[in-house]
Each structure stands twice: as C-alpha cells, then as structure tokens.
Scaffold this motif. Structure first.
Motif, PDB file in Angstrom:
ATOM      1  N   GLN A   1      76.544  89.525  -2.570  1.00  0.00           N
ATOM      2  CA  GLN A   1      75.763  89.731  -3.667  1.00  0.00           C
ATOM      3  C   GLN A   1      75.617  91.156  -4.251  1.00  0.00           C
ATOM      4  OE1 GLN A   1      71.522  88.448  -1.380  1.00  0.00           O
ATOM      5  NE2 GLN A   1      70.987  89.514  -2.859  1.00  0.00           N
ATOM      6  N   HIS A   2      76.922  91.485  -4.100  1.00  0.00           N
ATOM      7  CA  HIS A   2      76.852  93.565  -4.207  1.00  0.00           C
ATOM      8  C   HIS A   2      77.392  93.539  -5.009  1.00  0.00           C
ATOM      9  CE1 HIS A   2      74.981  93.483  -0.607  1.00  0.00           C
ATOM     10  NE2 HIS A   2      74.529  94.523  -0.471  1.00  0.00           N
TER      11      HIS A   2
ATOM     12  N   LYS B   1      73.414  96.358  -4.659  1.00  0.00           N
ATOM     13  CA  LYS B   1      72.545  94.856  -4.167  1.00  0.00           C
ATOM     14  C   LYS B   1      72.178  94.857  -5.052  1.00  0.00           C
ATOM     15  CE  LYS B   1      70.794  92.664  -0.722  1.00  0.00           C
ATOM     16  NZ  LYS B   1      69.761  92.396   1.268  1.00  0.00           N
TER      17      LYS B   1
ATOM     18  N   SER C   1      69.710  91.421  -6.513  1.00  0.00           N
ATOM     19  CA  SER C   1      68.822  90.618  -5.538  1.00  0.00           C
ATOM     20  C   SER C   1      67.671  90.244  -7.381  1.00  0.00           C
ATOM     21  CB  SER C   1      67.777  91.522  -4.753  1.00  0.00           C
ATOM     22  OG  SER C   1      68.480  92.117  -4.220  1.00  0.00           O
ATOM     23  N   MET C   2      67.020  89.164  -6.963  1.00  0.00           N
ATOM     24  CA  MET C   2      65.246  88.614  -7.604  1.00  0.00           C
ATOM     25  C   MET C   2      64.291  88.412  -6.678  1.00  0.00           C
ATOM     26  SD  MET C   2      64.785  84.837  -7.873  1.00  0.00           S
ATOM     27  CE  MET C   2      63.900  84.410  -5.768  1.00  0.00           C
ATOM     28  N   ASP C   3      63.491  89.466  -7.924  1.00  0.00           N
ATOM     29  CA  ASP C   3      62.715  90.501  -6.959  1.00  0.00           C
ATOM     30  C   ASP C   3      61.348  89.295  -7.827  1.00  0.00           C
ATOM     31  OD1 ASP C   3      61.728  90.081 -10.270  1.00  0.00           O
ATOM     32  OD2 ASP C   3      61.656  91.958 -10.056  1.00  0.00           O
TER      33      ASP C   3
ATOM     34  N   SER D   1      68.205  96.528  -5.764  1.00  0.00           N
ATOM     35  CA  SER D   1      67.667  96.244  -5.060  1.00  0.00           C
ATOM     36  C   SER D   1      68.245  97.508  -4.054  1.00  0.00           C
ATOM     37  CB  SER D   1      66.885  95.253  -4.270  1.00  0.00           C
ATOM     38  OG  SER D   1      68.384  94.399  -3.804  1.00  0.00           O
ATOM     39  N   ASN D   2      68.867  98.203  -3.463  1.00  0.00           N
ATOM     40  CA  ASN D   2      69.590  98.614  -2.851  1.00  0.00           C
ATOM     41  C   ASN D   2      70.757  99.520  -3.223  1.00  0.00           C
ATOM     42  OD1 ASN D   2      68.803 100.723  -0.553  1.00  0.00           O
ATOM     43  ND2 ASN D   2      70.528  99.231   0.181  1.00  0.00           N
TER      44      ASN D   2
ATOM     45  N   SER E   1      67.086  81.863  -8.015  1.00  0.00           N
ATOM     46  CA  SER E   1      68.057  82.627  -6.639  1.00  0.00           C
ATOM     47  C   SER E   1      68.521  83.629  -6.740  1.00  0.00           C
ATOM     48  CB  SER E   1      68.201  81.531  -5.241  1.00  0.00           C
ATOM     49  OG  SER E   1      69.558  81.019  -6.697  1.00  0.00           O
ATOM     50  N   HIS E   2      68.384  84.103  -5.112  1.00  0.00           N
ATOM     51  CA  HIS E   2      69.178  85.352  -5.405  1.00  0.00           C
ATOM     52  C   HIS E   2      70.621  85.183  -6.235  1.00  0.00           C
ATOM     53  CE1 HIS E   2      66.465  87.569  -2.878  1.00  0.00           C
ATOM     54  NE2 HIS E   2      66.914  87.108  -1.931  1.00  0.00           N
TER      55      HIS E   2
END
Length: 536
Positions: free
Chosen positions: A89-90, A174, A176-178, A186-187, A265-266
């Motif tokens: 997921q990047h 990265k 992501s889903m919050d 997220s990162n 989802s992510h």
C-alpha cells in the motif's frame, strides 16, 4: 459437544461474512494516471525544495574563522524522477542524479595571534569597520589596541555559488484509511544523499576561500542533506493530506439526501494499479444503513488513467434514500392538468361523479402520483433500466368541500438510464420506455382504464420526466480531490455494475489547492538544528 466445537470453529468465518461489505463505488488509478500525477507532483516538490531553510554554518580551520549565512536555493534540476506503485500500500517517489544550485554569503576572518592571546570573535555581517574600537589622539584607528593585544586580522565578505550534484532521494509514502474512512498518507520514509558539491567564491580573499573550500563544501553538503527529507515529510504529512481532505467522506447531495464515500478498507496497491473501495451509499438520515447485497464491481482494465465503477447498490441506495425522504411524489392539480387529459378523465369518471356528488361535477381535478416502493435499478451489458411502481390517485377538489377520490390505480413504468460523467460529477439521463396502469380492485375497472394509458404516458413524459432529469442533471460528485477532473470518458455496462474509464486533468495546481485548504495551524516547522559534521 461436537456440534458446539463445530460452531466455535465456524464463528470467525461467520463474523467475517457478516461484517464484510461489498463496495458500492470502486476507483482504480493506473500507471498512466500515476504518470500525470508525477508531473504535477514534481512541480510541487520543486516548490518545496526551493523553500528549504538551511541554517548558518560556522567553522574554524587553523588561523581562519568563517561564517556561511543566507543560503538560498536558486535553481533545481530534477529531470530524472520516478513515481511508481509499491505493494502492499505504498507509493515510491525517487529523484535520481538531480542538481541543486545554491547562493550564500561568506565571512572570513584571518587571525595572526600570539601564543597567549585568544582570537577575537567573528564580526557581525553588518559591521563596516574592520575593528570594533575608537580612534585615539595621535594614532591611526585602533592601532594602539592592536599593539596592546599583539595581534592583527583581516576581514572579508564575499558571495559563494555552490552546486550540489548527484542528489538522490528515496521516498516511500504509505497510503492508509484513517478512522473516518478517509484516504491518508500515514507514514513517510525518506533517504537523501548528495554525491558531490562544487563551489565558486568571490571577494578579496577568494584564494583563501578556495583554500578552505573542502571544509566549507563539506559543511554545506551536510546541512543541505539534513533539510531535504524534513521538507518532504512536511509536504506529505501536512500539505498532501490537506489536499486529500478535500474529498468529503459524508456530504450532502441536495436538500434531501447525502452520500457516504468512506473507505471500506486500506488501499490495495499492485505494481500497476491502486484500488480504492468506497461504501458508496446514499442516505436520508445519518443512522441509516442499507445492506449491500449487490454484485461487487470488478475492474480488470488498465488502459486508461482512471476507472470508476458503480454497482446497482450505489443507485438503489439513492432511490431508497429519496423514498425514505418522501420526495418521490408529484401532485398535479387545477390548470396544471392538460386540457385534453382533463376532458378524458371527466368523461371516464362521469358516472362516478354523478353518483357521488353531482354538485361538484365542475370541481378542479387533482392527480397525485406517488412511488409505492423504492425504484429498482438493474444493470446489464445491454443497458441500464429503472423499474418504478407507483400509485396514481385521481380526485376532485371542490373549494368548500373535502376532496372526492374518483380512482386509485396502480402504475408500473420502466425507464432507461444513460450514465455519464461531466468534470467529476456523475450524471443520469432518464427516458420513459414502458408504462402500464391497472386496477387492483377488478379486471373490469382495469379494462375501463385502458383508454387512459396513452394520455397518462404523455403526461409523464411532458411533466414528470423533465422534473426527474432536472434533479439528476445536477450530478453526484465522485470522490476525487479538488482540482482534478475526468476527461474523455467511456461508460461500459456489465452484469450488476457500470465502469467509467477516463483520463485525468488538473484544472488547478496542487500548490493552489493546498494553499487554499491548508489548516491555519499547519505552519511550516522550523528547520532542525544541525549536528556539526566531523572535520568542522
């Protein structure tokens, strides 16, 4: 006992089946779309690196003290860059063999000192006199103090041009889903390196600068390298996330209903695609949830920049929300009723009017058409249709008497739906294809209503359909950030869902949107205090 064990073993699978939800809307971004994003993102990165803040550099080597200040980036060459998907997921953003041109101010102090006297501090940049002292009678300026302290020094200010060559940056973002169901960065992991530095000096002591160039160049290279990754961290975690915040998770569609675009989802990243699964549910009240039993959209294509898929659930949840809001009804009364239809209705129900109340035979007519259930969308490869079940009540409305109902008939209609995209709004054009009215009370009454089929169908086409199309023409926004639109759309129907393949277009630059929506408190953080590199 065995049955209990079997139930316990099957419980996790049962819970997963209940909690799992198919997406009502799915978006896929391909490598072609990512290439366009890279071009716009590269301009954004250039703007970020142009504004990096490099702290002053102080050093001493032998009898020389130097101060480097006012470092500014004057030019960037980031031609060799790459943005690609990296599972799971990047997004990986790499800059290769770039160059950064710098210009800054240098101060140099040459000190000739005895063994017992410490050197003076480096004068500030603003000082015009080489010696911070006062003229005394009979002597040149400061000559007596120089004799007393037994040292002399030379002071010079010059400009320095430098170029960082072979700049390589490796950044991994990265996705992501919050907690709110919004897409976020997220990162960020970042690694930067500079292969070599070149410097050119001006000033009266240029040769001395060149003698110290190894120390100065090493220090500037160290400081510049320390600032690249913090700038990219801020750009991603603060500024790009403010851009993603422009995608509304739950937002109103009109004065009646809203839509939920929260992620389920992510993100799922493959080497060639980025897939996002959205709930894609319309609702009337915020606590409503319509169970998704429709076929999940499946996107296999990768030829276009972006694909958006909508399942039958997406459209049916809108129909259910409008039905719950009570707006799937229309009243036509008085002069709104076409004259030829009014004459036909009065002739058809003349016997009923005479039997019920002859005194109101000339009272105005009122027709109330109301859906008896949420309309149902069906998507097939041949096209999309909408089935509508409704009740048509025909009444007389005397001025001084209660309304007198003449008939209550059931109506079945089938509409064709043409789905299209404009900008980043989903639009629907409806057309009446089949229409039937009948009575649930008796077959004889249904037969009597047969002459009304054609006039009522004409009424629907002339009065009801324009109202429906006026609403659907406003469109429903697709979950894309502001400044990004679709172009060259192609709509394809499948079994249970529709896909729209399109190219992307930036109607606004990233910087423009970010500056508009960046939170006031999200100011650029101060540059980190540098750690003096070895040898300085």
């Amino acid at each position: 006992m065995a049955l209990c064990n079997l139930l316990l073993l099957g419980l996790p699978w049962l819970v997963a089946a209940v909690t799992a939800a198919n997406p009502g809307c799915k978006i896929r971004i391909t490598t072609k779309g990512l290439e366009l994003v890279k071009q716009e993102g590269l301009r954004f990165v250039e703007q970020e690196l142009e504004h990096i803040s490099i702290p002053d550099l102080h050093g001493k080597e032998g009898q020389f003290q130097y101060n480097i200040s006012g470092v500014k980036v004057t030019d960037l060459q980031l031609a060799l860059s790459n943005l690609h998907f990296q599972p799971p997921q990047h997004l990986a953003f790499n800059i290769n063999n770039a160059s950064i041109s710098l210009r800054f101010r240098g101060q140099l102090l040459l000190v000739l000192v005895s063994d017992h006297v410490p050197p003076p501090p480096l004068p500030p940049v603003q000082a015009l006199s080489p010696f911070p002292c006062q003229r005394r009678s009979g002597l040149p300026p400061c000559w007596d103090q120089m004799l007393t302290l037994t040292f002399a020094f030379s002071y010079d200010i010059g400009s320095i041009n430098a170029s960082a060559e072979g700049v390589n940056v490796r950044t991994l973002l990265k996705l992501s889903m919050d907690k709110a169901g919004r897409l976020k960065i997220s990162n960020i992991t970042c690694n930067a390196s500079i292969a070599r530095m070149q410097t050119g000096f001006t000033g009266t002591l240029r040769k001395v600068y060149e003698f110290l160039s190894a120390f100065i160049t090493t220090g500037i290279r160290f400081l510049l390298n320390q600032q690249i990754c913090p700038a990219l961290h801020y750009a991603g975690r603060v500024e790009l996330n403010s851009l993603l915040d422009t995608v509304s998770v739950r937002s109103p569609v009109d004065e009646h209903i809203s839509i939920d675009y929260s992620l389920l989802s992510h993100p799922v990243v493959s080497p060639d695609t980025l897939d996002l699964d959205f709930k894609g549910m319309f609702y009337y009240q915020s606590n409503e949830t319509l169970v998704n039993q429709a076929v999940a959209p499946v996107i296999k294509e990768t030829e276009r920049m972006v694909y958006v898929a909508f399942s039958e659930y997406f459209f049916n949840s809108a129909m259910d929300a409008y039905y719950q809001a009570g707006v799937l009804s229309k009243e036509i009364a008085g002069e709104e009723v076409p004259k030829d239809l009014e004459v036909l209705l009065r002739a058809t129900f003349f016997g009923s009017i005479i039997m019920l109340s002859p005194a109101v035979v000339d009272a105005p007519l009122k027709l109330v058409l109301q859906a008896s259930a949420p309309p149902l969308w069906t998507i097939k490869p041949a096209g999309t249709s909408v089935s509508v079940a409704a009740v048509l009540n025909i009444s007389l409305v005397p001025v001084d008497h209660p309304a007198i109902q003449l008939s209550s008939m059931t109506m079945d209609a089938k509409l064709s739906a043409k789905v299209s995209l404009r900008g980043k709004a989903l639009e629907v054009q409806l057309d009446l294809r089949r229409f039937r009215i009948y009575s649930k009370q008796s077959a004889l009454e249904s037969l009597a209503l047969f002459p009304l089929q054609a006039p009522l169908k004409t009424l629907l086409q002339l009065v009801i359909m324009p109202i429906l199309n006026e609403r659907t023409k406003k469109g429903v926004p697709i979950p894309l950030p502001e400044g990004m639109d679709f172009t060259k759309e192609i709509v394809t129907s499948h079994v249970g869902f529709i896909t729209v393949g399109a190219d992307l277009h930036f109607s606004k630059g990233l910087r423009e949107v970010i500056e508009k929506y960046k939170p006031a408190q999200a100011s650029r953080p101060p540059s980190p205090e540098p750690t003096t590199p070895a040898g300085l």
